[in-house]
Design a protein around this motif. Sequence first.
Motif, PDB file in Angstrom:
ATOM      1  N   SER A   1    -101.872  14.955  61.890  1.00 48.34           N
ATOM      2  CA  SER A   1    -103.552  13.835  61.511  1.00 48.34           C
ATOM      3  C   SER A   1    -102.615  13.383  60.628  1.00 48.34           C
ATOM      4  O   SER A   1    -102.215  13.957  59.485  1.00 48.34           O
ATOM      5  CB  SER A   1    -104.863  15.284  61.871  1.00 48.34           C
ATOM      6  OG  SER A   1    -105.215  15.650  62.022  1.00 48.34           O
ATOM      7  N   GLY A   2    -103.098  11.704  61.416  1.00 47.46           N
ATOM      8  CA  GLY A   2    -102.758  10.655  59.959  1.00 47.46           C
ATOM      9  C   GLY A   2    -102.646   9.680  61.250  1.00 47.46           C
ATOM     10  O   GLY A   2    -103.062   9.697  62.133  1.00 47.46           O
ATOM     11  N   ILE A   3    -102.279   8.323  60.361  1.00 45.99           N
ATOM     12  CA  ILE A   3    -102.472   6.629  61.110  1.00 45.99           C
ATOM     13  C   ILE A   3    -100.910   6.669  61.087  1.00 45.99           C
ATOM     14  O   ILE A   3     -99.597   7.314  61.148  1.00 45.99           O
ATOM     15  CB  ILE A   3    -102.660   6.064  60.224  1.00 45.99           C
ATOM     16  CG1 ILE A   3    -104.269   6.365  59.737  1.00 45.99           C
ATOM     17  CG2 ILE A   3    -102.310   4.614  60.376  1.00 45.99           C
ATOM     18  CD1 ILE A   3    -104.555   5.648  58.399  1.00 45.99           C
ATOM     19  N   TYR A   4    -100.836   6.357  62.961  1.00 43.42           N
ATOM     20  CA  TYR A   4     -99.805   6.018  62.693  1.00 43.42           C
ATOM     21  C   TYR A   4     -99.924   4.416  64.121  1.00 43.42           C
ATOM     22  O   TYR A   4    -100.851   4.046  63.994  1.00 43.42           O
ATOM     23  CB  TYR A   4     -98.941   7.203  64.395  1.00 43.42           C
ATOM     24  CG  TYR A   4     -98.815   9.074  63.428  1.00 43.42           C
ATOM     25  CD1 TYR A   4     -97.517   8.239  63.551  1.00 43.42           C
ATOM     26  CD2 TYR A   4     -99.542   9.465  63.793  1.00 43.42           C
ATOM     27  CE1 TYR A   4     -97.504  10.177  62.622  1.00 43.42           C
ATOM     28  CE2 TYR A   4    -100.003  10.183  63.171  1.00 43.42           C
ATOM     29  CZ  TYR A   4     -98.417  11.001  62.701  1.00 43.42           C
ATOM     30  OH  TYR A   4     -98.549  12.233  62.029  1.00 43.42           O
ATOM     31  N   LEU A   5     -98.154   4.253  63.985  1.00 45.11           N
ATOM     32  CA  LEU A   5     -98.290   2.519  64.218  1.00 45.11           C
ATOM     33  C   LEU A   5     -97.565   2.379  65.820  1.00 45.11           C
ATOM     34  O   LEU A   5     -96.855   3.271  65.544  1.00 45.11           O
ATOM     35  CB  LEU A   5     -97.567   2.079  63.415  1.00 45.11           C
ATOM     36  CG  LEU A   5     -98.270   1.866  61.571  1.00 45.11           C
ATOM     37  CD1 LEU A   5     -97.099   1.308  60.880  1.00 45.11           C
ATOM     38  CD2 LEU A   5     -99.693   1.205  61.796  1.00 45.11           C
ATOM     39  N   CYS A   6     -98.062   1.675  66.503  1.00 45.58           N
ATOM     40  CA  CYS A   6     -97.345   2.005  67.879  1.00 45.58           C
ATOM     41  C   CYS A   6     -96.708  -0.246  68.302  1.00 45.58           C
ATOM     42  O   CYS A   6     -97.723  -0.952  68.171  1.00 45.58           O
ATOM     43  CB  CYS A   6     -98.211   1.758  69.172  1.00 45.58           C
ATOM     44  SG  CYS A   6     -97.788   1.517  70.443  1.00 45.58           S
ATOM     45  N   LYS A   7     -95.749  -0.474  68.355  1.00 43.19           N
ATOM     46  CA  LYS A   7     -95.045  -1.785  67.945  1.00 43.19           C
ATOM     47  C   LYS A   7     -94.505  -1.931  69.429  1.00 43.19           C
ATOM     48  O   LYS A   7     -94.116  -1.349  69.439  1.00 43.19           O
ATOM     49  CB  LYS A   7     -94.010  -1.437  67.286  1.00 43.19           C
ATOM     50  CG  LYS A   7     -93.657  -3.089  67.301  1.00 43.19           C
ATOM     51  CD  LYS A   7     -92.396  -2.926  66.880  1.00 43.19           C
ATOM     52  CE  LYS A   7     -91.505  -5.172  66.245  1.00 43.19           C
ATOM     53  NZ  LYS A   7     -90.304  -4.756  65.342  1.00 43.19           N
ATOM     54  N   LEU A   8     -95.121  -2.395  70.177  1.00 46.15           N
ATOM     55  CA  LEU A   8     -94.970  -3.519  71.792  1.00 46.15           C
ATOM     56  C   LEU A   8     -94.128  -4.390  71.770  1.00 46.15           C
ATOM     57  O   LEU A   8     -94.659  -5.465  70.881  1.00 46.15           O
ATOM     58  CB  LEU A   8     -96.130  -2.928  72.620  1.00 46.15           C
ATOM     59  CG  LEU A   8     -96.180  -3.990  74.079  1.00 46.15           C
ATOM     60  CD1 LEU A   8     -95.505  -2.877  74.475  1.00 46.15           C
ATOM     61  CD2 LEU A   8     -97.356  -4.577  74.136  1.00 46.15           C
ATOM     62  N   GLN A   9     -93.048  -5.385  72.383  1.00 44.14           N
ATOM     63  CA  GLN A   9     -92.222  -5.678  71.347  1.00 44.14           C
ATOM     64  C   GLN A   9     -91.322  -5.880  73.295  1.00 44.14           C
ATOM     65  O   GLN A   9     -90.723  -5.399  74.636  1.00 44.14           O
ATOM     66  CB  GLN A   9     -90.683  -5.935  70.985  1.00 44.14           C
ATOM     67  CG  GLN A   9     -89.918  -6.347  70.659  1.00 44.14           C
ATOM     68  CD  GLN A   9     -88.976  -6.175  69.136  1.00 44.14           C
ATOM     69  OE1 GLN A   9     -90.420  -5.303  68.481  1.00 44.14           O
ATOM     70  NE2 GLN A   9     -87.998  -6.256  69.839  1.00 44.14           N
ATOM     71  N   THR A  10     -91.573  -7.519  73.795  1.00 48.61           N
ATOM     72  CA  THR A  10     -90.721  -8.234  74.828  1.00 48.61           C
ATOM     73  C   THR A  10     -90.167  -9.126  74.791  1.00 48.61           C
ATOM     74  O   THR A  10     -90.312  -9.333  73.082  1.00 48.61           O
ATOM     75  CB  THR A  10     -91.690  -8.044  75.997  1.00 48.61           C
ATOM     76  OG1 THR A  10     -92.596  -9.885  75.682  1.00 48.61           O
ATOM     77  CG2 THR A  10     -92.980  -7.621  75.930  1.00 48.61           C
ATOM     78  N   ASN A  11     -89.708 -10.033  74.887  1.00 48.54           N
ATOM     79  CA  ASN A  11     -88.796 -10.678  74.593  1.00 48.54           C
ATOM     80  C   ASN A  11     -89.411 -12.501  74.106  1.00 48.54           C
ATOM     81  O   ASN A  11     -89.020 -12.945  73.457  1.00 48.54           O
ATOM     82  CB  ASN A  11     -87.851 -11.603  76.165  1.00 48.54           C
ATOM     83  CG  ASN A  11     -86.417 -11.081  76.331  1.00 48.54           C
ATOM     84  OD1 ASN A  11     -86.419 -10.239  75.800  1.00 48.54           O
ATOM     85  ND2 ASN A  11     -86.441 -11.014  77.687  1.00 48.54           N
ATOM     86  N   THR A  12     -90.836 -11.998  74.965  1.00 48.73           N
ATOM     87  CA  THR A  12     -91.679 -13.398  73.861  1.00 48.73           C
ATOM     88  C   THR A  12     -93.170 -12.846  73.057  1.00 48.73           C
ATOM     89  O   THR A  12     -93.680 -13.873  72.523  1.00 48.73           O
ATOM     90  CB  THR A  12     -92.074 -14.044  75.389  1.00 48.73           C
ATOM     91  OG1 THR A  12     -93.025 -13.704  76.409  1.00 48.73           O
ATOM     92  CG2 THR A  12     -91.264 -14.744  76.409  1.00 48.73           C
TER      93      THR A  12
END
Length: 79
Positions: free
Chosen positions: A57-68
């Motif tokens: 259990s905990g806090i997680y970070l989700c990073k979405l990345q495209t060219n722009t």
Amino acid sequence: YPNPFNPSTKIQVDLSIAGPVELYVYDIRGRLLATVLNSQMEPGSHIINWASADLPSGIYLCKLQTNTFSKTIKMVLQK
């Protein structure tokens, strides 16, 4: 959604143009835990499922990345 989640969550990605899409999950300390997606995608709405496996259990970070575009969101895993 949902957030908080247990044991999996769905991440919606809306693309206006085709291109490479990368989706990463990090712990709160910034350590990379998973590469959820790293592929070429067509325009439109896409749902990506991510199972938290054996993470605590905990806090997680989700990073979405495209060219722009780049965006990081907070996810809460609650077991």
